[in-house]
Design an enzyme around this catalytic site. Structure first.
Site, PDB file in Angstrom:
ATOM      1  N   LYS A  65       0.817  -1.229   0.000  1.00  0.00           N
ATOM      2  CA  LYS A  65       0.000   0.000   0.000  1.00  0.00           C
ATOM      3  C   LYS A  65       0.844   1.270   0.000  1.00  0.00           C
ATOM      4  O   LYS A  65       0.418   2.300  -0.515  1.00  0.00           O
ATOM      5  CB  LYS A  65      -0.950   0.003   1.205  1.00  0.00           C
ATOM      6  N   ASP A 101     -10.656   2.828   1.183  1.00  0.00           N
ATOM      7  CA  ASP A 101     -10.986   2.273   2.514  1.00  0.00           C
ATOM      8  C   ASP A 101     -11.836   3.267   3.306  1.00  0.00           C
ATOM      9  O   ASP A 101     -12.736   2.876   4.044  1.00  0.00           O
ATOM     10  CB  ASP A 101      -9.705   1.959   3.306  1.00  0.00           C
ATOM     11  N   ALA A 128      -5.453   0.661   8.937  1.00  0.00           N
ATOM     12  CA  ALA A 128      -6.911   0.876   9.027  1.00  0.00           C
ATOM     13  C   ALA A 128      -7.227   1.884  10.133  1.00  0.00           C
ATOM     14  O   ALA A 128      -8.080   2.760   9.964  1.00  0.00           O
ATOM     15  CB  ALA A 128      -7.618  -0.451   9.291  1.00  0.00           C
TER      16      ALA A 128
HETATM   17  P1  NAP Z   1      -1.853  -3.212  10.757  1.00  0.00           P
HETATM   18  O1  NAP Z   1      -1.454  -2.041   9.915  1.00  0.00           O
HETATM   19  O2  NAP Z   1      -0.941  -4.371  10.907  1.00  0.00           O
HETATM   20  O3  NAP Z   1      -2.219  -2.641  12.221  1.00  0.00           O
HETATM   21  C1  NAP Z   1      -2.656  -3.481  13.261  1.00  0.00           C
HETATM   22  C2  NAP Z   1      -2.774  -2.684  14.557  1.00  0.00           C
HETATM   23  O4  NAP Z   1      -3.359  -3.520  15.547  1.00  0.00           O
HETATM   24  C3  NAP Z   1      -1.467  -2.181  15.096  1.00  0.00           C
HETATM   25  O5  NAP Z   1      -1.715  -0.856  15.527  1.00  0.00           O
HETATM   26  C4  NAP Z   1      -1.157  -3.083  16.292  1.00  0.00           C
HETATM   27  O6  NAP Z   1      -0.714  -2.187  17.289  1.00  0.00           O
HETATM   28  C5  NAP Z   1      -2.486  -3.637  16.697  1.00  0.00           C
HETATM   29  N1  NAP Z   1      -2.519  -5.075  17.050  1.00  0.00           N
HETATM   30  C6  NAP Z   1      -1.975  -6.110  16.350  1.00  0.00           C
HETATM   31  N2  NAP Z   1      -2.305  -7.280  16.931  1.00  0.00           N
HETATM   32  C7  NAP Z   1      -3.076  -6.980  18.007  1.00  0.00           C
HETATM   33  C8  NAP Z   1      -3.725  -7.744  19.015  1.00  0.00           C
HETATM   34  N3  NAP Z   1      -3.654  -9.074  19.011  1.00  0.00           N
HETATM   35  N4  NAP Z   1      -4.406  -7.114  19.977  1.00  0.00           N
HETATM   36  C9  NAP Z   1      -4.503  -5.763  19.991  1.00  0.00           C
HETATM   37  N5  NAP Z   1      -3.904  -4.971  19.077  1.00  0.00           N
HETATM   38  C10 NAP Z   1      -3.202  -5.566  18.098  1.00  0.00           C
HETATM   39  O7  NAP Z   1      -3.231  -3.838  10.220  1.00  0.00           O
HETATM   40  P2  NAP Z   1      -4.416  -3.132   9.415  1.00  0.00           P
HETATM   41  O8  NAP Z   1      -4.197  -3.318   7.968  1.00  0.00           O
HETATM   42  O9  NAP Z   1      -4.605  -1.774   9.933  1.00  0.00           O
HETATM   43  O10 NAP Z   1      -5.647  -4.087   9.813  1.00  0.00           O
HETATM   44  C11 NAP Z   1      -6.166  -4.102  11.112  1.00  0.00           C
HETATM   45  C12 NAP Z   1      -7.483  -4.883  11.099  1.00  0.00           C
HETATM   46  O11 NAP Z   1      -8.412  -4.202  10.266  1.00  0.00           O
HETATM   47  C13 NAP Z   1      -7.362  -6.302  10.545  1.00  0.00           C
HETATM   48  O12 NAP Z   1      -8.217  -7.152  11.247  1.00  0.00           O
HETATM   49  C14 NAP Z   1      -7.840  -6.167   9.104  1.00  0.00           C
HETATM   50  O13 NAP Z   1      -8.400  -7.366   8.606  1.00  0.00           O
HETATM   51  C15 NAP Z   1      -8.917  -5.106   9.297  1.00  0.00           C
HETATM   52  N6  NAP Z   1      -9.170  -4.360   8.060  1.00  0.00           N
HETATM   53  C16 NAP Z   1     -10.423  -4.406   7.576  1.00  0.00           C
HETATM   54  C17 NAP Z   1     -10.739  -3.729   6.426  1.00  0.00           C
HETATM   55  C18 NAP Z   1     -12.150  -3.797   5.917  1.00  0.00           C
HETATM   56  O14 NAP Z   1     -12.390  -3.416   4.761  1.00  0.00           O
HETATM   57  N7  NAP Z   1     -13.087  -4.225   6.729  1.00  0.00           N
HETATM   58  C19 NAP Z   1      -9.742  -2.986   5.749  1.00  0.00           C
HETATM   59  C20 NAP Z   1      -8.457  -2.941   6.285  1.00  0.00           C
HETATM   60  C21 NAP Z   1      -8.177  -3.651   7.445  1.00  0.00           C
HETATM   61  P3  NAP Z   1       0.296  -2.526  18.467  1.00  0.00           P
HETATM   62  O15 NAP Z   1       1.174  -3.616  17.962  1.00  0.00           O
HETATM   63  O16 NAP Z   1       1.006  -1.237  18.700  1.00  0.00           O
HETATM   64  O17 NAP Z   1      -0.583  -2.874  19.626  1.00  0.00           O
END
Ligand code: NAP
Length: 288
Positions: A65, A101, A128
């Site tokens: 991205k 998004d 996200a």
């Molecule tokens: P990312 O960039 O890897 O960010 C993940 C965030 O969650 C980080 O800030 C991390 O922070 C935290 N984290 C990771 N594992 C965790 C856990 N077990 N418990 C609590 N906090 C945790 O990921 P992303 O792309 O933003 O995606 C995040 C979520 O949104 C995913 O589930 C993804 O499937 C979903 N999403 C959905 C859509 C949609 O269209 N519905 C689109 C994009 C993403 P720390 O490590 O600092 O705690």
């Protein structure tokens, strides 16, 4: 009409439902188009750019991205602000990048009659979460960003402060989150398949949230959403966001328009597809 070609690039792509979702939308708008998955590793990224330019458009997911940014001829203002592109339109060898998004997020909130206003607790500081933070601050919300250790939340708050000078933003650890919130936003993978029993915040916090949006879309209803709903909060899951961001991508690519009812029907179909796909114990590496 000649067939148009689109794809999703990312690595690994796991069991993405994007082909089913986009092909369903193409059928709805009577477009002759194909949508495929292109698993492209970071090492092979540059060598596949010529191929990508032959397409009509493509979606971009983790880990590309940000990587795609220097190769784009134009970047839409929203994508520029998030520093991330998830949709590219190709025309005459030129690439224009967008981020849909946020459209998905805003339209998902709207379809659940959830307002983006007041005091907002945001769990997570990744891609996200940062998109949701920008939209919340743009709407004038006050924001508390919470991550497992407060350090990542602090970095996120510093970055947001540069984009929104004077905005009311605080950082905390997820374990330290407390108080009443008009809206709780989950931008962490907590609760995502296969860790379906995990919840990003304590019951105490969930009980004081008037509305909850969970970006996790597999399962469609997470533990967080179940708890919030039992408490009488308005809730929305991540699957409508996934579907609406795809709708917004197709609007950019083809100029198609989709009726609300038809999109809601597709949300139901995609939820069934995810249930079927994951009931057999598929891997968790699903990517939009
Ligand atoms: P990312 O960039 O890897 O960010 C993940 C965030 O969650 C980080 O800030 C991390 O922070 C935290 N984290 C990771 N594992 C965790 C856990 N077990 N418990 C609590 N906090 C945790 O990921 P992303 O792309 O933003 O995606 C995040 C979520 O949104 C995913 O589930 C993804 O499937 C979903 N999403 C959905 C859509 C949609 O269209 N519905 C689109 C994009 C993403 P720390 O490590 O600092 O705690």
């Amino acid at each position: 009409m000649s067939e148009k070609n689109f794809c999703l690039i990312g690595h690994p792509l796991g069991h993405s439902i994007s082909p089913e979702l986009h092909n369903r939308l193409f059928r709805l708008s009577n477009m002759s188009a194909a949508y495929t998955l292109e698993d492209i590793s970071p090492e092979n990224f540059k060598s596949r750019l010529d191929f990508l330019k032959t397409l009509d458009g493509f979606n971009v997911t983790i880990p590309h991205k940000q990587r795609i940014l220097p190769f784009l001829d134009e970047i839409d203002s929203r994508a520029r602000r998030f520093g991330a592109v998830n949709t590219v339109k190709c025309e005459n060898g030129r690439l224009r990048g967008y981020n849909t998004d946020a459209d998905g997020f805003l339209r998902a909130l709207k379809s659940a009659a959830i307002e983006l206003r007041g005091r907002v607790l945001l769990c997570g500081a990744g891609g996200a979460a940062r998109m949701m933070a920008c939209e919340a601050l743009e709407s004038g919300c006050s924001l508390v960003v919470a991550t497992r250790t407060a350090d990542n939340a602090r970095t996120c708050v510093e970055d947001l402060g540069k984009l929104f000078p004077g905005a009311d933003i605080m950082a905390t650890a997820l374990s330290g989150a407390c108080g009443e919130f008009d809206l709780l936003l989950n931008g962490t993978p907590a609760g995502m398949y296969p860790n379906i029993n995990s919840c990003p915040v304590s019951d105490r916090v969930v009980q004081k949230a008037a509305a909850v949006f969970d970006a996790v879309y597999n399962p469609g209803e997470t533990v967080l959403l179940k708890k919030a709903q039992a408490n009488g909060a308005k809730v929305q899951g991540g699957l409508p966001m996934l579907v609406w961001q795809a709708v917004a991508a197709q609007e950019i690519w083809t100029g198609a328009h989709f009726q609300n009812d038809a999109v809601l029907k597709i949300c139901g179909e995609m939820e069934e597809l995810l249930k079927t796909r994951y009931s057999g114990g598929a891997e968790s590496g699903d990517r939009s």
